[in-house]
Design an enzyme around this catalytic site. Structure first.
Site, PDB file in Angstrom:
ATOM      1  NE  ARG A  64      -2.377   0.630   3.846  1.00 39.35           N
ATOM      2  CZ  ARG A  64      -1.706   1.151   4.870  1.00 39.35           C
ATOM      3  NH1 ARG A  64      -1.111   2.311   4.772  1.00 39.35           N
ATOM      4  NH2 ARG A  64      -1.588   0.486   6.000  1.00 39.35           N
ATOM      5  CG  HIS A  69      -5.911   2.285   7.225  1.00 42.91           C
ATOM      6  ND1 HIS A  69      -6.344   1.081   6.714  1.00 42.91           N
ATOM      7  CD2 HIS A  69      -6.920   2.747   8.004  1.00 42.91           C
ATOM      8  CE1 HIS A  69      -7.569   0.820   7.184  1.00 42.91           C
ATOM      9  NE2 HIS A  69      -7.932   1.820   7.966  1.00 42.91           N
ATOM     10  CE1 TYR A 101       1.767   2.196   8.312  1.00 45.79           C
ATOM     11  CE2 TYR A 101       0.586   3.663   9.816  1.00 45.79           C
ATOM     12  CZ  TYR A 101       0.695   3.049   8.584  1.00 45.79           C
ATOM     13  OH  TYR A 101      -0.247   3.270   7.625  1.00 45.79           O
TER      14      TYR A 101
END
Lengths: 326, 339
Positions: free
Chosen positions: B243, B247, B256
């Site tokens: 990705r 998100h 992260y």
């Protein structure tokens, strides 16, 4: 006409549904070879075959989720959960998918399934086998919630549930499976969803109940008759949609209401009925509305359950209370 | 891991698709990415609710759907707009759902996509049920369900895989392993050697494929669909992808993962790779891609215009699709709400 128990009447209803519509199928744990833990589907595997009476793995979310897909895909699945205490793993599928697909797709997709759940206590069962969580399902928008208390309703409400294009939660009172008998037509008939039934007419006080408690409530009505109190017994039978005309009409007529259910009191479906009575027929009331319910406790095991379940005595006492000023 | 089109644009083996078809896939990937970028920009302007970007996952979504027949079911998620669009879900309705209107959940009758799943995992069981229904009705239909690496930790993944295997339903499970479930890296999601490896525990075929390789994704999905169609049962495909975006539009991947990691992932971009391949064949030009971009922009702009032009629903909309016919209690509430 045949004399049948509630259990036999539901079996006959399932048999008839399977025989009359090829898209109807049953699925659940042990529903096939053994005929279900309560033997409600006894003999149906032999009569209708393993494609239509399906023993599933032990997975309630799987049962409900697969039934959802089957229903959207054009089948009319009747899914059985063995006991209400085991229905929670499937509840996510119910609340997030079954109950809302019509709304989230604007009628493009529908899930016409019947979820059969035996419920209630009073038979000395193991833990988690005696729950009455009808309020949880009634509180879930998008579901029809019905519960039969007579053999006639067992077959007729089931026929209406299977024919419904909306998902129906069909709650079967375990305690009544084999303890009530009655005449059941052999041909197909429907008891319409959304209708209550007056089981005993009376002038003085309305006893509102459903499911297994209809038994104690009817007994209480006879005891009250002996004391000169003429009680009306209303079997609410369909929690959603609620037959307000019959249920509230009875209270408006008698001016007194005792609501009886074995589920815990707080936020039980009785609270909903009491609220509706307050909203619509407060000025007809001659006494405060009473509730005789299970307690806000965990359902006790065998040796304690008589402390929990509403007894005939408690129902009688509550009804007598409402008559105090008469 | 199955690979055919390598990151440098060269082939390892033969293409399962004729060049014309690869060019159409390239067009679809470029168009889908335009939709993705536009959605983020519309969300920033307050015109869409939260949006879940799929940038980087175009090959996994579009090349797998390319292996489906129009009557096959697609049961996908909030991140799979490209897949749904490729399977016929009108783009304006995909936008409409994000605008915040349930009418976006109603694809036309001849489009066999369920509205995008917002809950994680439960929908895999729906694909099993749909495939099962098709099997019982003697319809020659397959159901493909898409989900992410995070969804494989849900109990419903287990129940769906198990039911599909036990009843041999024609279901294809396509996991887009994009590296992260919001912030949790896949290494913390499972100790299995791979997601595809989980298939063997269920007694079904499992295959791991480079999810940024459209040729390999198409190839393995075609095999899985064919197996399902001939009664050979379900398959789990793990499409390994990344990705590239956040998100959702509410997420900050900087919390992260590192920008070095993201830059490395960009070098495996499925669009870059397909462009190199077509260029090597002499089938790509800047002018051609510019024309695709221009057409994509028109398509996307028109779709959002149509979605935004739809009248804001009246109060009746809230009540009218709860049941086939609203019961008396709901009718009374609708009147109360409309006062």
């Amino acid at each position: 006409m045949s004399e049948r128990t509630l259990a036999q009447a539901i079996t006959a209803g399932l048999d008839e549904a399977l025989a009359s519509d090829p898209s109807v199928m049953l699925l659940g744990e042990d529903v096939g070879v053994t005929g279900g833990v309560f033997r409600i589907s006894d003999g149906l595997l032999e009569r209708h075959g393993a494609d239509r009476v399906v023993d599933t793995p032990v997975a309630e979310s799987g049962i409900v989720g697969a039934a959802f897909g089957l229903a959207v895909g054009g089948m009319r699945p009747i899914a059985e959960i063995q006991f209400m205490g085991f229905s929670t793993p499937g509840y996510d599928q119910v609340v997030n998918h079954v109950a809302r697909i019509r709304h989230r797709s604007r009628h493009r997709f529908t899930a016409p399934l019947v979820l059969r759940i035996p419920y209630g206590g009073g038979f000395g069962a193991a833990e988690h086998h005696s729950e009455s969580w009808e309020a949880i399902y009634a509180h879930t928008p998008g579901l029809v919630v019905v519960t039969p208390s007579t053999p006639h309703d067992g077959k007729g409400l089931l026929a209406a549930s299977v024919a419904s294009n909306d998902p129906v939660v069909f709650l079967e009172p375990i305690r009544l499976y084999r303890s009530v008998k009655g005449q059941v037509p052999d041909e197909r008939y429907e008891v319409p969803l959304g209708t209550a039934a007056v089981r005993r007419e009376g002038r003085d006080v309305s006893l509102l109940t459903w499911g297994a408690m209809t038994k104690e409530v009817r007994q209480a009505a006879e005891v009250l008759a002996g004391q000169g109190i003429d009680a009306e017994v209303v079997d609410v039978r369909s929690l959603v949609p609620l037959d307000e005309e019959t249920v509230l009409g009875s209270v408006a007529k008698t001016g007194r209401a005792v609501i009886v259910h074995e589920a815990p009191r707080t936020a039980g479906f009785g609270a909903e009925l009491a609220a509706r009575i307050g909203e619509t027929c407060l000025y007809d009331l001659l006494a405060p509305v009473q509730r005789v319910t299970g307690w806000d406790t965990v359902f006790p095991l065998k040796r304690g359950e008589h402390h929990y379940l509403p007894s005939v005595d408690r129902i009688v006492a509550a009804a007598v209370d409402t008559m105090a000023d008469a | 891991m199955r690979q055919i089109l390598l990151p440098d644009g060269s082939l390892d083996g033969e293409s399962p698709l004729p060049t014309d078809h690869v060019k159409r896939l390239f067009e679809a990937m470029v168009t889908a990415r335009r939709y993705d970028h536009k959605s983020i920009s519309l969300q920033r302007q307050g015109r869409l609710a939260t949006y879940a970007p799929f940038e980087g996952q175009e090959a996994a979504q579009l090349a797998s759907v390319a292996a489906l027949a129009p009557d096959d079911w697609l049961v996908a998620t909030y991140r799979d707009a490209a897949a749904n669009w490729a399977h016929g879900y009108p783009m304006d309705l995909l936008f409409l759902g994000r605008v915040g209107d349930e009418r976006g959940g109603a694809p036309p009758e001849d489009v066999h996509c369920l509205p995008p799943s917002i809950t994680v995992g439960a929908h895999m069981l729906h694909a099993v049920g749909l495939a099962w229904a098709a099997m019982l009705k003697g319809e020659n239909r397959v159901a493909l369900t898409m989900f992410g690496d995070g969804a494989t930790s849900e109990g419903d993944f287990h129940e769906a895989m198990n039911f599909a295997a036990v009843y041999d339903t024609p279901t294809v499970f396509l996991c887009q392993n994009n590296g992260y479930a919001i912030s949790l890296p896949v290494a913390r999601q499972t100790r299995s050697e791979s997601i595809a490896a989980k298939a063997s525990a269920y007694g079904m075929a499992g295959v791991r494929v480079d999810g940024n390789d459209p040729l390999a994704v198409y190839d393995v999905t075609r095999e899985a669909v064919a197996r399902a169609r001939r009664g050979g049962g379900p398959t789990l495909i793990e499409a390994v992808t990344y990705r590239l975006g956040a998100h959702t539009t509410n997420d900050d991947p900087g919390r992260y993962r590192t920008s070095e990691e993201e830059e490395a992932a960009r070098r495996r971009d499925p669009i870059v790779r397909t462009r190199s391949y077509l260029e090597g064949l002499g089938e790509w030009s800047r002018g051609w891609e510019d024309a695709i971009e221009t057409e994509a922009e028109r398509l996307v702009d028109e779709a959002i215009e149509r979605a935004e032009a739809m009248q804001v629903p009246d109060v009746e909309h809230v009540f009218s699709a709860m049941f086939e016919t609203p019961h008396a209690g709901l009718v009374a509430q609708a009147e109360e709400a409309g006062r």
